[in-house]
Design an enzyme around this catalytic site. Sequence first.
Site, PDB file in Angstrom:
ATOM      1  N   HIS A   1      -9.894  -5.969  -3.105  1.00 21.93           N
ATOM      2  CA  HIS A   1      -8.573  -6.237  -2.531  1.00 21.93           C
ATOM      3  C   HIS A   1      -8.703  -6.535  -1.050  1.00 21.93           C
ATOM      4  O   HIS A   1      -9.590  -6.022  -0.379  1.00 21.93           O
ATOM      5  CB  HIS A   1      -7.619  -5.062  -2.763  1.00 21.93           C
ATOM      6  CG  HIS A   1      -8.150  -3.730  -2.313  1.00 21.93           C
ATOM      7  ND1 HIS A   1      -9.054  -3.004  -3.058  1.00 21.93           N
ATOM      8  CD2 HIS A   1      -7.943  -3.015  -1.193  1.00 21.93           C
ATOM      9  CE1 HIS A   1      -9.359  -1.893  -2.420  1.00 21.93           C
ATOM     10  NE2 HIS A   1      -8.713  -1.868  -1.276  1.00 21.93           N
TER      11      HIS A   1
ATOM     12  N   HIS B   1      -6.626  -6.072   2.410  1.00 20.74           N
ATOM     13  CA  HIS B   1      -5.470  -5.465   3.065  1.00 20.74           C
ATOM     14  C   HIS B   1      -4.884  -6.488   4.037  1.00 20.74           C
ATOM     15  O   HIS B   1      -5.628  -7.123   4.805  1.00 20.74           O
ATOM     16  CB  HIS B   1      -5.881  -4.240   3.885  1.00 20.74           C
ATOM     17  CG  HIS B   1      -6.389  -3.094   3.075  1.00 20.74           C
ATOM     18  ND1 HIS B   1      -5.586  -2.044   2.685  1.00 20.74           N
ATOM     19  CD2 HIS B   1      -7.626  -2.818   2.588  1.00 20.74           C
ATOM     20  CE1 HIS B   1      -6.312  -1.172   1.998  1.00 20.74           C
ATOM     21  NE2 HIS B   1      -7.560  -1.619   1.933  1.00 20.74           N
TER      22      HIS B   1
ATOM     23  N   GLU C   1     -12.067   2.957  -1.114  1.00 24.11           N
ATOM     24  CA  GLU C   1     -11.572   4.076  -1.932  1.00 24.11           C
ATOM     25  C   GLU C   1     -11.305   3.641  -3.365  1.00 24.11           C
ATOM     26  O   GLU C   1     -11.527   4.403  -4.298  1.00 24.11           O
ATOM     27  CB  GLU C   1     -10.265   4.626  -1.346  1.00 24.11           C
ATOM     28  CG  GLU C   1     -10.452   5.365  -0.031  1.00 24.11           C
ATOM     29  CD  GLU C   1      -9.107   5.751   0.588  1.00 24.11           C
ATOM     30  OE1 GLU C   1      -8.073   5.668  -0.105  1.00 24.11           O
ATOM     31  OE2 GLU C   1      -9.120   6.116   1.774  1.00 24.11           O
ATOM     32  N   VAL C   2     -10.781   2.436  -3.514  1.00 27.04           N
ATOM     33  CA  VAL C   2     -10.455   1.931  -4.854  1.00 27.04           C
ATOM     34  C   VAL C   2     -11.406   0.779  -5.163  1.00 27.04           C
ATOM     35  O   VAL C   2     -11.421  -0.229  -4.448  1.00 27.04           O
ATOM     36  CB  VAL C   2      -8.985   1.467  -4.932  1.00 27.04           C
ATOM     37  CG1 VAL C   2      -8.695   0.856  -6.295  1.00 27.04           C
ATOM     38  CG2 VAL C   2      -8.033   2.629  -4.653  1.00 27.04           C
TER      39      VAL C   2
ATOM     40  N   ASP D   1       0.851  -1.190   0.000  1.00 26.45           N
ATOM     41  CA  ASP D   1       0.000   0.000   0.000  1.00 26.45           C
ATOM     42  C   ASP D   1       0.895   1.251   0.000  1.00 26.45           C
ATOM     43  O   ASP D   1       1.877   1.326   0.727  1.00 26.45           O
ATOM     44  CB  ASP D   1      -0.907  -0.009   1.236  1.00 26.45           C
ATOM     45  CG  ASP D   1      -2.085   0.939   1.080  1.00 26.45           C
ATOM     46  OD1 ASP D   1      -3.226   0.462   1.042  1.00 26.45           O
ATOM     47  OD2 ASP D   1      -1.848   2.176   0.993  1.00 26.45           O
ATOM     48  N   ILE D   2       0.513   2.214  -0.818  1.00 32.28           N
ATOM     49  CA  ILE D   2       1.318   3.437  -0.956  1.00 32.28           C
ATOM     50  C   ILE D   2       1.236   4.306   0.307  1.00 32.28           C
ATOM     51  O   ILE D   2       2.130   5.103   0.583  1.00 32.28           O
ATOM     52  CB  ILE D   2       0.900   4.210  -2.226  1.00 32.28           C
ATOM     53  CG1 ILE D   2       1.998   5.127  -2.705  1.00 32.28           C
ATOM     54  CG2 ILE D   2      -0.404   4.971  -2.020  1.00 32.28           C
ATOM     55  CD1 ILE D   2       1.795   5.643  -4.121  1.00 32.28           C
TER      56      ILE D   2
END
Length: 124
Positions: A106, A108, A101-102, A37-38
């Site tokens: 996915h 995490h 958000e995206v 994660d960025i």
Amino acid sequence: MTTPPAHDPACIFCRIIRGELPSRRVYEDDDLFAFHDIHPIAPVHFMIAPKLHVESLAQCGPAQAPLLGKMLAKAGELASGQGLADGFRTIINTGRGGGQEVYHLHIHIVGGPRPLGAMLPRQA
Ligand code: AMP
Ligand code: ZN
């Protein structure tokens, strides 16, 4: 229900998976792509996504069960590989109410010393 596109050119995770945008890759196979994660919220924070563009858990049904199983079944091995042999958290945000958000499914994987701070039970 219409069949979702295998890849959405407007989706940031699809672009990462196709190598059109940079990422710090953790793992890749025919079905899955995992990357850091960025904006990590813990010392170790990466995500496991399907290569197929699936918007969220809300779009999943029995047809997606094998893919969802594959994502979860890979979590322990990848977490161990990132130094999380002691344990880790798995988080799936779904939809607006779930803080997603995206809109590309996915999981995490979050861990390290005291991941998520106060949300964890206090250590004795
Ligand atoms: P979610 O709220 O579950 O949809 O989480 C989306 C996650 O994607 C957030 O934690 C972001 O920090 C992360 N993210 C957004 N853009 C990128 C990117 N280009 N590379 C890696 N992680 C990203
Ligand atoms: Zn996508």
